[in-house]
Scaffold this motif. Structure first.
Motif, PDB file in Angstrom:
ATOM      1  N   MET A  81       0.617  -1.456   0.269  1.00  0.00           N
ATOM      2  CA  MET A  81       0.054   0.459   0.365  1.00  0.00           C
ATOM      3  C   MET A  81       0.863   0.897   0.146  1.00  0.00           C
ATOM      4  SD  MET A  81      -2.807  -1.120   2.655  1.00  0.00           S
ATOM      5  CE  MET A  81      -1.976  -0.705   4.072  1.00  0.00           C
ATOM      6  N   ASN A  82       1.284   2.120  -0.519  1.00  0.00           N
ATOM      7  CA  ASN A  82       1.686   3.248  -1.659  1.00  0.00           C
ATOM      8  C   ASN A  82       0.912   4.444  -1.629  1.00  0.00           C
ATOM      9  OD1 ASN A  82       4.135   1.360  -1.512  1.00  0.00           O
ATOM     10  ND2 ASN A  82       3.349   1.533  -3.350  1.00  0.00           N
ATOM     11  N   SER A  83       1.075   5.562  -1.465  1.00  0.00           N
ATOM     12  CA  SER A  83       0.928   6.887  -1.289  1.00  0.00           C
ATOM     13  C   SER A  83      -0.967   6.667  -0.439  1.00  0.00           C
ATOM     14  CB  SER A  83       0.125   7.139  -2.427  1.00  0.00           C
ATOM     15  OG  SER A  83       1.439   7.027  -3.562  1.00  0.00           O
ATOM     16  N   LEU A  84      -0.580   6.539   0.958  1.00  0.00           N
ATOM     17  CA  LEU A  84      -2.015   6.054   1.681  1.00  0.00           C
ATOM     18  C   LEU A  84      -2.573   7.382   2.224  1.00  0.00           C
ATOM     19  CD1 LEU A  84      -0.513   2.910   3.582  1.00  0.00           C
ATOM     20  CD2 LEU A  84      -2.251   3.327   2.869  1.00  0.00           C
ATOM     21  N   LYS A  85      -3.782   7.052   2.228  1.00  0.00           N
ATOM     22  CA  LYS A  85      -4.735   8.534   2.232  1.00  0.00           C
ATOM     23  C   LYS A  85      -5.266   8.029   4.017  1.00  0.00           C
ATOM     24  CE  LYS A  85      -5.588   9.046  -2.639  1.00  0.00           C
ATOM     25  NZ  LYS A  85      -6.662   8.858  -3.154  1.00  0.00           N
ATOM     26  N   PRO A  86      -5.650   9.110   4.695  1.00  0.00           N
ATOM     27  CA  PRO A  86      -6.655   8.851   5.396  1.00  0.00           C
ATOM     28  C   PRO A  86      -7.915   7.995   5.025  1.00  0.00           C
ATOM     29  CG  PRO A  86      -6.093  11.087   5.556  1.00  0.00           C
ATOM     30  CD  PRO A  86      -5.481  10.323   4.358  1.00  0.00           C
ATOM     31  N   GLU A  87      -8.307   8.514   4.343  1.00  0.00           N
ATOM     32  CA  GLU A  87      -9.737   7.061   3.839  1.00  0.00           C
ATOM     33  C   GLU A  87      -9.542   5.510   3.447  1.00  0.00           C
ATOM     34  OE1 GLU A  87      -8.910  10.169   2.347  1.00  0.00           O
ATOM     35  OE2 GLU A  87      -8.809  10.208   0.531  1.00  0.00           O
ATOM     36  N   ASP A  88      -7.906   4.909   3.656  1.00  0.00           N
ATOM     37  CA  ASP A  88      -7.944   3.869   4.300  1.00  0.00           C
ATOM     38  C   ASP A  88      -7.477   3.324   5.281  1.00  0.00           C
ATOM     39  OD1 ASP A  88      -5.411   4.876   1.309  1.00  0.00           O
ATOM     40  OD2 ASP A  88      -7.228   3.995   1.392  1.00  0.00           O
ATOM     41  N   THR A  89      -7.624   4.310   6.123  1.00  0.00           N
ATOM     42  CA  THR A  89      -7.654   3.802   7.954  1.00  0.00           C
ATOM     43  C   THR A  89      -8.861   2.935   7.644  1.00  0.00           C
ATOM     44  OG1 THR A  89      -7.090   6.393   8.105  1.00  0.00           O
ATOM     45  CG2 THR A  89      -8.644   4.657  10.174  1.00  0.00           C
ATOM     46  N   ALA A  90      -8.645   1.672   8.363  1.00  0.00           N
ATOM     47  CA  ALA A  90      -9.526   0.564   8.279  1.00  0.00           C
ATOM     48  C   ALA A  90      -8.775  -0.597   9.425  1.00  0.00           C
ATOM     49  CB  ALA A  90     -10.288   0.830   7.126  1.00  0.00           C
ATOM     50  N   VAL A  91      -9.607  -1.867   9.273  1.00  0.00           N
ATOM     51  CA  VAL A  91      -8.941  -2.711   9.962  1.00  0.00           C
ATOM     52  C   VAL A  91      -9.128  -3.158   8.224  1.00  0.00           C
ATOM     53  CG1 VAL A  91      -8.491  -4.770  11.369  1.00  0.00           C
ATOM     54  CG2 VAL A  91      -9.772  -2.495  12.064  1.00  0.00           C
ATOM     55  N   TYR A  92      -7.942  -4.327   8.966  1.00  0.00           N
ATOM     56  CA  TYR A  92      -7.007  -4.302   7.127  1.00  0.00           C
ATOM     57  C   TYR A  92      -7.975  -6.462   6.762  1.00  0.00           C
ATOM     58  CZ  TYR A  92      -6.914  -0.771   4.086  1.00  0.00           C
ATOM     59  OH  TYR A  92      -6.947   0.382   3.610  1.00  0.00           O
ATOM     60  N   TYR A  93      -8.382  -6.682   7.046  1.00  0.00           N
ATOM     61  CA  TYR A  93      -8.358  -8.549   6.490  1.00  0.00           C
ATOM     62  C   TYR A  93      -8.439  -9.384   5.443  1.00  0.00           C
ATOM     63  CZ  TYR A  93     -11.403  -7.678  10.442  1.00  0.00           C
ATOM     64  OH  TYR A  93     -12.683  -6.670  11.575  1.00  0.00           O
ATOM     65  N   CYS A  94      -7.557  -9.998   5.633  1.00  0.00           N
ATOM     66  CA  CYS A  94      -7.040 -11.396   4.440  1.00  0.00           C
ATOM     67  C   CYS A  94      -8.506 -12.764   4.450  1.00  0.00           C
ATOM     68  CB  CYS A  94      -6.234 -11.287   3.974  1.00  0.00           C
ATOM     69  SG  CYS A  94      -5.540 -12.805   5.715  1.00  0.00           S
ATOM     70  N   ALA A  95      -8.647 -13.243   3.230  1.00  0.00           N
ATOM     71  CA  ALA A  95      -9.711 -14.081   2.978  1.00  0.00           C
ATOM     72  C   ALA A  95      -9.842 -15.284   1.758  1.00  0.00           C
ATOM     73  CB  ALA A  95     -10.818 -13.476   3.046  1.00  0.00           C
ATOM     74  N   ALA A  96      -9.882 -16.387   1.875  1.00  0.00           N
ATOM     75  CA  ALA A  96     -10.036 -17.203   0.642  1.00  0.00           C
ATOM     76  C   ALA A  96     -11.053 -17.589   0.856  1.00  0.00           C
ATOM     77  CB  ALA A  96      -8.894 -18.342   1.503  1.00  0.00           C
ATOM     78  N   GLU A  97     -11.234 -18.126  -0.836  1.00  0.00           N
ATOM     79  CA  GLU A  97     -12.448 -18.563  -1.033  1.00  0.00           C
ATOM     80  C   GLU A  97     -12.404 -19.979  -1.897  1.00  0.00           C
ATOM     81  OE1 GLU A  97     -14.717 -16.405  -3.867  1.00  0.00           O
ATOM     82  OE2 GLU A  97     -16.843 -17.687  -4.525  1.00  0.00           O
ATOM     83  N   SER A  98     -12.552 -20.940  -2.099  1.00  0.00           N
ATOM     84  CA  SER A  98     -12.315 -22.183  -2.832  1.00  0.00           C
ATOM     85  C   SER A  98     -12.638 -21.993  -3.973  1.00  0.00           C
ATOM     86  CB  SER A  98     -12.297 -23.446  -2.186  1.00  0.00           C
ATOM     87  OG  SER A  98     -12.341 -24.450  -2.676  1.00  0.00           O
TER      88      SER A  98
END
Length: 128
Positions: A81-98
């Protein structure tokens, strides 16, 4: 199937972070992996997705040109993640789908309700 997300932190606007998602109990090629984020008071939404078997990636418009999803083709998916902005503030989750049974007939973005496994969240805060 287990997913372990890490790499969040606090940065100033314009800064960079790299998130990592280590997968165990699955073969990356059989899954679509996605990064989702959830800001306070908002729904969890998909940000970036990758299919390692097909070499396909996807980024939502709001992060195109700033975020890059990639894989080591072993067990880890990254979100640079580059050039981050205040609106990128969040909890980030990774997820997988078969997606093995889809024979390539699926599209990005994936719906959060279709994901089969989730990692714990990692907090990204962008603030001056």
């Amino acid at each position: 199937v287990q997913l372990q997300a890490s790499g969040g932190g606090s940065v100033q606007p314009g800064g960079s972070l790299r998130l990592s998602c280590v997968a165990s109990g699955l073969t990356l090629d059989d899954y679509a992996i996605g990064w989702f984020r959830q800001a306070p008071g908002k729904q969890r939404t998909g940000v970036s997705f990758i299919s390692t078997s097909e070499g396909r990636t996807y980024h939502v418009d709001s992060v195109k040109g700033r975020f890059t999803i990639s894989s080591d083709n072993a067990d880890t998916v990254y979100l640079q993640m580059n050039s981050l902005k205040p609106e990128d503030t969040a909890v980030y989750y990774c997820a997988a789908e078969s997606v093995k049974t889809y024979n390539g007939n699926y599209y990005f973005p994936r719906n959060r309700w279709s994901m089969d496994a989730w990692g714990q969240g990692t907090l990204v805060t962008v603030s001056s």
